[in-house]
Design a protein around this motif. Structure first.
Motif, PDB file in Angstrom:
ATOM      1  N   MET A  58       0.815  -1.214   0.000  1.00  0.00           N
ATOM      2  CA  MET A  58       0.000   0.000   0.000  1.00  0.00           C
ATOM      3  C   MET A  58       0.851   1.269   0.000  1.00  0.00           C
ATOM      4  O   MET A  58       0.519   2.210  -0.722  1.00  0.00           O
ATOM      5  N   PRO A  59       1.951   1.351   0.762  1.00  0.00           N
ATOM      6  CA  PRO A  59       2.776   2.571   0.686  1.00  0.00           C
ATOM      7  C   PRO A  59       3.273   2.842  -0.742  1.00  0.00           C
ATOM      8  O   PRO A  59       3.329   3.982  -1.174  1.00  0.00           O
ATOM      9  N   PHE A  60       3.578   1.783  -1.464  1.00  0.00           N
ATOM     10  CA  PHE A  60       4.027   1.941  -2.849  1.00  0.00           C
ATOM     11  C   PHE A  60       2.897   2.497  -3.717  1.00  0.00           C
ATOM     12  O   PHE A  60       3.117   3.370  -4.557  1.00  0.00           O
ATOM     13  N   TYR A  61       1.676   2.013  -3.514  1.00  0.00           N
ATOM     14  CA  TYR A  61       0.532   2.506  -4.287  1.00  0.00           C
ATOM     15  C   TYR A  61       0.246   3.974  -3.968  1.00  0.00           C
ATOM     16  O   TYR A  61      -0.106   4.751  -4.863  1.00  0.00           O
ATOM     17  N   VAL A  62       0.400   4.342  -2.713  1.00  0.00           N
ATOM     18  CA  VAL A  62       0.213   5.746  -2.320  1.00  0.00           C
ATOM     19  C   VAL A  62       1.286   6.601  -2.999  1.00  0.00           C
ATOM     20  O   VAL A  62       1.000   7.692  -3.498  1.00  0.00           O
ATOM     21  N   PHE A  63       2.512   6.099  -3.040  1.00  0.00           N
ATOM     22  CA  PHE A  63       3.596   6.809  -3.725  1.00  0.00           C
ATOM     23  C   PHE A  63       3.270   6.988  -5.208  1.00  0.00           C
ATOM     24  O   PHE A  63       3.444   8.081  -5.766  1.00  0.00           O
ATOM     25  N   LEU A  64       2.783   5.937  -5.853  1.00  0.00           N
ATOM     26  CA  LEU A  64       2.415   6.038  -7.268  1.00  0.00           C
ATOM     27  C   LEU A  64       1.306   7.064  -7.477  1.00  0.00           C
ATOM     28  O   LEU A  64       1.337   7.840  -8.437  1.00  0.00           O
ATOM     29  N   PHE A  65       0.325   7.077  -6.584  1.00  0.00           N
ATOM     30  CA  PHE A  65      -0.758   8.056  -6.676  1.00  0.00           C
ATOM     31  C   PHE A  65      -0.204   9.480  -6.564  1.00  0.00           C
ATOM     32  O   PHE A  65      -0.567  10.356  -7.353  1.00  0.00           O
ATOM     33  N   ALA A  66       0.683   9.703  -5.597  1.00  0.00           N
ATOM     34  CA  ALA A  66       1.275  11.032  -5.414  1.00  0.00           C
ATOM     35  C   ALA A  66       2.077  11.441  -6.653  1.00  0.00           C
ATOM     36  O   ALA A  66       2.008  12.596  -7.090  1.00  0.00           O
ATOM     37  N   CYS A  67       2.814  10.500  -7.214  1.00  0.00           N
ATOM     38  CA  CYS A  67       3.579  10.798  -8.430  1.00  0.00           C
ATOM     39  C   CYS A  67       2.650  11.102  -9.598  1.00  0.00           C
ATOM     40  O   CYS A  67       2.933  11.989 -10.418  1.00  0.00           O
ATOM     41  N   PHE A  68       1.529  10.399  -9.680  1.00  0.00           N
ATOM     42  CA  PHE A  68       0.545  10.659 -10.731  1.00  0.00           C
ATOM     43  C   PHE A  68       0.016  12.082 -10.639  1.00  0.00           C
ATOM     44  O   PHE A  68      -0.080  12.792 -11.651  1.00  0.00           O
ATOM     45  N   VAL A  69      -0.307  12.516  -9.422  1.00  0.00           N
ATOM     46  CA  VAL A  69      -0.777  13.883  -9.220  1.00  0.00           C
ATOM     47  C   VAL A  69       0.314  14.874  -9.621  1.00  0.00           C
ATOM     48  O   VAL A  69       0.035  15.901 -10.253  1.00  0.00           O
ATOM     49  N   GLU A  70       1.554  14.562  -9.283  1.00  0.00           N
ATOM     50  CA  GLU A  70       2.674  15.439  -9.648  1.00  0.00           C
ATOM     51  C   GLU A  70       2.823  15.512 -11.173  1.00  0.00           C
ATOM     52  O   GLU A  70       3.091  16.577 -11.732  1.00  0.00           O
ATOM     53  N   ILE A  71       2.639  14.396 -11.854  1.00  0.00           N
ATOM     54  CA  ILE A  71       2.713  14.380 -13.318  1.00  0.00           C
ATOM     55  C   ILE A  71       1.590  15.223 -13.917  1.00  0.00           C
ATOM     56  O   ILE A  71       1.788  15.941 -14.904  1.00  0.00           O
ATOM     57  N   LEU A  72       0.410  15.172 -13.293  1.00  0.00           N
ATOM     58  CA  LEU A  72      -0.688  16.033 -13.751  1.00  0.00           C
ATOM     59  C   LEU A  72      -0.305  17.511 -13.617  1.00  0.00           C
ATOM     60  O   LEU A  72      -0.704  18.336 -14.437  1.00  0.00           O
ATOM     61  N   GLN A  73       0.472  17.822 -12.588  1.00  0.00           N
ATOM     62  CA  GLN A  73       0.956  19.197 -12.430  1.00  0.00           C
ATOM     63  C   GLN A  73       1.920  19.555 -13.563  1.00  0.00           C
ATOM     64  O   GLN A  73       1.914  20.680 -14.060  1.00  0.00           O
ATOM     65  N   TYR A  74       2.740  18.604 -13.960  1.00  0.00           N
ATOM     66  CA  TYR A  74       3.666  18.842 -15.071  1.00  0.00           C
ATOM     67  C   TYR A  74       2.902  19.223 -16.341  1.00  0.00           C
ATOM     68  O   TYR A  74       3.316  20.095 -17.098  1.00  0.00           O
ATOM     69  N   PHE A  75       1.774  18.556 -16.553  1.00  0.00           N
ATOM     70  CA  PHE A  75       0.965  18.828 -17.734  1.00  0.00           C
ATOM     71  C   PHE A  75      -0.053  19.946 -17.495  1.00  0.00           C
ATOM     72  O   PHE A  75      -0.935  20.163 -18.328  1.00  0.00           O
ATOM     73  N   GLN A  76       0.083  20.647 -16.383  1.00  0.00           N
ATOM     74  CA  GLN A  76      -0.719  21.820 -16.039  1.00  0.00           C
ATOM     75  C   GLN A  76      -2.221  21.546 -16.122  1.00  0.00           C
ATOM     76  O   GLN A  76      -2.981  22.291 -16.740  1.00  0.00           O
ATOM     77  N   LEU A  77      -2.644  20.484 -15.445  1.00  0.00           N
ATOM     78  CA  LEU A  77      -4.048  20.092 -15.449  1.00  0.00           C
ATOM     79  C   LEU A  77      -4.951  21.197 -14.909  1.00  0.00           C
ATOM     80  O   LEU A  77      -6.029  21.447 -15.456  1.00  0.00           O
TER      81      LEU A  77
END
Length: 124
Positions: A58-77
């Motif tokens: 689960m900590p790994f999945y939470v990390f992936l979720f956080a990275c996904f949100v960060e990637i959305l920031q990269y694409f200026q969602l």
């Protein structure tokens, strides 16, 4: 039930701390670094309210979720969707930063350490 209550209280406390940081802290350490470490703990606590026994990795999945949100920031969602609501912009974030991903990893490391010590058999 005890675990669920623990995670509810943890979520509420972490949420309040995050709101206070977002509203009142404008420094070069707490807001950009500690806030990002704590947000991973916040998400983890929220998930554990509904899954009190946890799931493997689960900590790994939470990390992936956080990275996904960060990637959305990269694409200026936020800008792409035209979100102008200030709380929504703060929650989603609007600025990509590689250091945030490092902070998420540190937060997940804290979770792993916490889980390790909580699952250890108790000595009589």
């Amino acid at each position: 039930m005890k675990k669920r209550i623990f995670y509810i209280i943890s979520f509420i406390v972490l949420f309040c701390v995050e709101v206070l940081i977002a509203l009142y802290v404008h420094d070069s350490f707490v807001r950009p670094y500690l806030g990002d470490v704590l947000v991973v703990l916040l998400v983890y606590s929220f998930v554990r309210i509904f899954l009190p026994t946890g799931i493997p990795r689960m900590p790994f999945y939470v990390f992936l979720f956080a990275c996904f949100v960060e990637i959305l920031q990269y694409f200026q969602l936020v800008e792409t969707l035209g979100i102008t609501n200030r709380p929504a912009r703060i929650i989603l974030g609007s600025t990509f930063d590689w250091k945030d991903i490092g902070c998420y990893a540190v937060g997940c490391l804290f979770i792993l350490i916490f889980e390790h010590f909580c699952k250890r058999p108790k000595l009589s």
